[in-house]
Design an enzyme around this catalytic site. Structure first.
Site, mmCIF file in Angstrom:
data_model
loop_
_atom_site.group_PDB
_atom_site.id
_atom_site.type_symbol
_atom_site.label_atom_id
_atom_site.label_comp_id
_atom_site.label_asym_id
_atom_site.label_seq_id
_atom_site.Cartn_x
_atom_site.Cartn_y
_atom_site.Cartn_z
ATOM 1 N N GLY A 1 1.927 12.438 3.329
ATOM 2 C CA GLY A 1 2.427 12.622 4.853
ATOM 3 C C GLY A 1 2.041 14.075 5.221
ATOM 4 O O GLY A 1 1.744 14.787 4.601
ATOM 5 N N CYS A 14 1.295 13.944 -3.426
ATOM 6 C CA CYS A 14 1.243 14.748 -2.269
ATOM 7 C C CYS A 14 2.532 15.345 -1.647
ATOM 8 O O CYS A 14 3.153 16.119 -2.280
ATOM 9 C CB CYS A 14 0.172 14.418 -1.259
ATOM 10 S SG CYS A 14 -0.702 15.644 -0.101
ATOM 11 N N TYR A 15 2.678 14.835 -0.294
ATOM 12 C CA TYR A 15 4.197 15.371 0.099
ATOM 13 C C TYR A 15 5.047 14.616 -0.535
ATOM 14 O O TYR A 15 6.378 15.222 -0.789
ATOM 15 C CB TYR A 15 4.134 14.610 1.624
ATOM 16 C CG TYR A 15 5.468 15.020 2.387
ATOM 17 C CD1 TYR A 15 5.219 16.201 3.088
ATOM 18 C CD2 TYR A 15 6.682 14.407 2.367
ATOM 19 C CE1 TYR A 15 6.612 16.818 3.589
ATOM 20 C CE2 TYR A 15 7.684 14.587 3.064
ATOM 21 C CZ TYR A 15 7.768 16.075 3.708
ATOM 22 O OH TYR A 15 8.916 16.276 4.455
ATOM 23 N N HIS A 20 -4.519 12.626 -4.564
ATOM 24 C CA HIS A 20 -4.283 11.459 -4.334
ATOM 25 C C HIS A 20 -4.777 10.266 -5.239
ATOM 26 O O HIS A 20 -6.067 10.173 -4.827
ATOM 27 C CB HIS A 20 -4.915 11.152 -2.737
ATOM 28 C CG HIS A 20 -4.116 12.171 -1.734
ATOM 29 N ND1 HIS A 20 -3.210 11.370 -1.088
ATOM 30 C CD2 HIS A 20 -4.154 13.158 -1.184
ATOM 31 C CE1 HIS A 20 -2.506 12.350 -0.001
ATOM 32 N NE2 HIS A 20 -3.163 13.499 -0.164
ATOM 33 N N GLU A 30 -4.523 7.489 -5.076
ATOM 34 C CA GLU A 30 -4.891 6.107 -4.335
ATOM 35 C C GLU A 30 -6.118 5.836 -3.635
ATOM 36 O O GLU A 30 -6.558 4.909 -3.194
ATOM 37 C CB GLU A 30 -3.697 5.899 -3.345
ATOM 38 C CG GLU A 30 -3.551 6.555 -1.969
ATOM 39 C CD GLU A 30 -3.147 7.976 -2.055
ATOM 40 O OE1 GLU A 30 -2.970 8.643 -3.100
ATOM 41 O OE2 GLU A 30 -2.630 8.431 -0.703
ATOM 42 N N ASP A 71 -5.285 -16.680 11.080
ATOM 43 C CA ASP A 71 -3.926 -16.559 10.860
ATOM 44 C C ASP A 71 -3.091 -18.052 11.018
ATOM 45 O O ASP A 71 -2.146 -18.564 10.091
ATOM 46 C CB ASP A 71 -2.997 -15.332 11.585
ATOM 47 C CG ASP A 71 -3.692 -14.095 11.282
ATOM 48 O OD1 ASP A 71 -4.417 -13.729 10.170
ATOM 49 O OD2 ASP A 71 -3.625 -13.160 12.131
ATOM 50 N N SER A 120 -4.421 -20.833 11.083
ATOM 51 C CA SER A 120 -4.778 -21.734 10.295
ATOM 52 C C SER A 120 -4.408 -21.805 8.782
ATOM 53 O O SER A 120 -4.141 -22.651 8.278
ATOM 54 C CB SER A 120 -6.473 -21.613 10.110
ATOM 55 O OG SER A 120 -7.166 -21.943 11.446
ATOM 56 N N LYS A 142 -4.078 -8.275 6.375
ATOM 57 C CA LYS A 142 -5.228 -9.513 6.542
ATOM 58 C C LYS A 142 -6.217 -9.735 5.514
ATOM 59 O O LYS A 142 -6.258 -11.228 5.598
ATOM 60 C CB LYS A 142 -5.933 -8.722 7.844
ATOM 61 C CG LYS A 142 -7.073 -9.684 8.816
ATOM 62 C CD LYS A 142 -6.424 -10.369 9.646
ATOM 63 C CE LYS A 142 -7.192 -11.304 10.578
ATOM 64 N NZ LYS A 142 -6.371 -11.942 11.617
#
Ligand code: XMP
Length: 535
Positions: free
Chosen positions: A59, A86-87, A175, A177, A233, A235, A380
């Site tokens: 963050g 990190c944070y 990080h 990630e 979405d 569909s 998504k």
């Protein structure tokens, strides 16, 4: 509704929005279900969620700043393994009695890291003693809390990672990630599978089974209605509900006449032939044409099209009720980022807390539906993967963003049948040529949205005419504007640097094949200052 998967849950405590989403994505990519929760979550709320693991995100704040986000210390007492980045490492350190200091120059970008654990840390496992990690910080842990050991350092950062293996508390200043930390993925695997004992069981099959079971349980023997636009979405919601409740679902496709060439036929084809649902095709083309006849102003076009959509939609719901098939539920394609961004959910709880839905207008008097939102846990591209797994064709699954008001906002000025015909034909050529170009780029690079491929592309019909010459004759006809952009989220975009030969082909085909057009121009403006659409 909630389709919380049955597999075990990892919560990501978010100390700064974009960080949490990336971590949750990485965990999900490893087939473990993960949800984001805000950092003011209490230990009691965590305990109710009963996650198998907790990850504390990075963050932007400094832990000692006045309004810096903190964490309920009770969370570390729950006996649930925690991993902080990190944070997340800094907040773990200060909460448990360590200290954080300001480093002289901060540390940004790739940094060489050396393990100090002599091979004992389960987090690092078999990864090399020296490895590259991605750093982005000014503050750093100066002293680890009592009971912790320092497991790695860099030149700048003496406590690049720390752990208290006994309590299963782990943290890194870097990080893991991000892709720039080459062993980051392995560290995450070591944490999830080795330390927490999770299983990679959140797969497409289990996701579909869980979602189907949840829909069946919620709906029972009632009826569901869905506004089907042909977009990804709605569909995917239709395909999921079709699998779960079949003909208890009515899909309402309102044809406003403003869709692209062949789209209405394609939507009807998929949802009448491939899926066994009640499909209602509302031919509202004439009503929309009449309503839009003299309208020039873009926002007025949007308002008219939006409110007419709901009138048409509610009319179908009313007919169903009159025919003895009253509808209890309205299904919607709300996806996870909509929920996170609206801040509607605190603890992965119920989507019924969602009040202000971006694509939901207030129901008219006397009308009420309960909402059913089977995609409210998915990002998504997970929705796209779900669509593919459910058998939806590629042209739906990989459909570009397309505005609700459709071609009406790509025709500048009044919308007429003649202009719609011109735009549909020109747009079909743009799509054909640029689809083919994207396929070539995909084959070469393996990326759908690489630097050279195009994210969204379409034709625009302006409200001017210009002089041209065709054969021996003077023409006075419309130009078509080609818009093709690179983007990842539509918030910013750049015009696509298309090869000249692609531009040349699009131009010569449009002028040769679309009557009423004698010129093609290319929009070379980024967003900002322009927008992607012209209206
Ligand atoms: P702009 O033109 O604002 O567009 O740069 C950003 C993205 O949003 C799409 N767009 C819309 N989508 N209803 C929608 O559902 C709308 O009224 C609308 N207007 C723009 C646009 O296609 C682009 O992807």
């Amino acid at each position: 509704m909630s389709t919380t998967p049955s597999s075990q849950l990892v919560i990501v405590v978010d100390f700064g929005a974009q960080y949490g989403q990336l971590i949750a994505r990485r965990v999900r990519d490893l087939h473990v279900y993960s949800e984001i929760v805000p950092c003011d979550i209490t230990a009691e709320e965590v305990s109710e969620l009963a996650p198998a693991a907790i990850i504390l995100s990075g963050g932007p704040a400094s832990v000692y700043a006045e309004d810096a986000p903190s964490i309920d210390p009770g969370i570390f007492e729950l006996g649930i393994p925690v991993l902080g980045f990190c944070y997340g490492q800094q907040i773990m350190a200060v909460t448990l009695g360590g200290t954080v200091g300001h480093t002289e120059k901060g540390e940004y970008g790739a940094a060489p890291l050396t393990r100090r654990d002599e091979g004992t840390s389960l987090l690092y496992g078999e990864t090399p003693v020296k490895q590259t990690v991605w750093m982005s910080h000014r503050d750093a842990v100066a002293e680890a809390p009592a009971g912790f050991t320092v497991t790695a350092s860099t030149d700048v950062c003496p406590v690049a990672s720390m752990e208290c293996a006994e309590r299963r508390l782990y943290a890194t200043q870097f990080h893991p990630e991000v892709r720039h930390t080459p062993h980051g993925d392995q560290l995450l695997r070591n944490f999830l599978f080795g330390i927490c004992g999770l299983e990679a069981s959140w797969t497409m099959d289990s996701i579909i089974d869980d979602a189907v079971a949840a829909i069946r349980e919620q709906v029972g023997s009632d009826r569901v209605i869905l506004g089907l636009s042909g977009g990804v979405d709605s569909s995917v919601v239709a395909a999921l509900c079709a699998k779960a409740i079949g003909k208890q679902l009515t899909c309402v496709f309102i044809n406003h006449g403003l869709l692209r060439k062949n789209e209405p036929e394609e939507v009807e084809d998929v949802f009448t032939k491939q899926f066994d649902v009640d499909f209602v095709h509302v031919h509202a083309e004439d009503r929309y044409a009449a309503l839009l006849a003299d309208v020039v102003e873009p926002e007025q076009k949007r308002r008219i099209i939006g409110s007419q959509f709901w009138k048409e939609f509610f009319a179908v719901a009313e007919e169903l009720a009159e025919g003895g098939r009253p509808v209890k539920y309205l299904a919607q394609g709300t996806i996870y980022p909509d929920i996170i961004e609206s801040g509607a959910r605190k603890t992965g709880g119920k989507a019924s807390t969602i009040k202000s839905h971006h694509n939901l207008i207030p129901f008219p008097d006397g009308v009420h539906f309960d909402l059913i939102e089977p995609l409210d846990h998915f990002f998504k591209d997970e929705v796209r993967a779900l669509g593919t797994a459910l058998g939806l064709p590629d042209h739906i699954v990989h459909r570009q963003p397309f505005p609700g008001p459709g071609l009406a906002i790509r025709i500048i000025g009044t919308v007429t049948r003649e202009k719609l015909e011109i735009l549909k034909n020109a747009d079909a050529i743009v799509r054909e040529e640029l689809d083919a170009y994207n396929v070539r780029v995909y084959e070469e690079t393996g990326e759908r949205n690489s630097e050279r491929s195009v994210w969204q592309y379409f034709a625009v019909l302006p409200d001017v005419k210009s002089v041209g010459v065709m054969g021996d004759e003077r023409t006075y006809a419309y130009p078509i504007i080609l818009r093709a952009v690179e983007s990842s989220d539509a918030m910013t975009a750049d015009w696509a640097k298309l090869p000249y030969e692609v531009l040349a082909r699009v131009s010569s085909r449009i002028v040769a094949e679309v009557p009423g057009v004698n010129r093609v121009a290319y929009d070379i403006t980024s967003k900002p200052p322009a927008t992607i659409e012209w209206e």
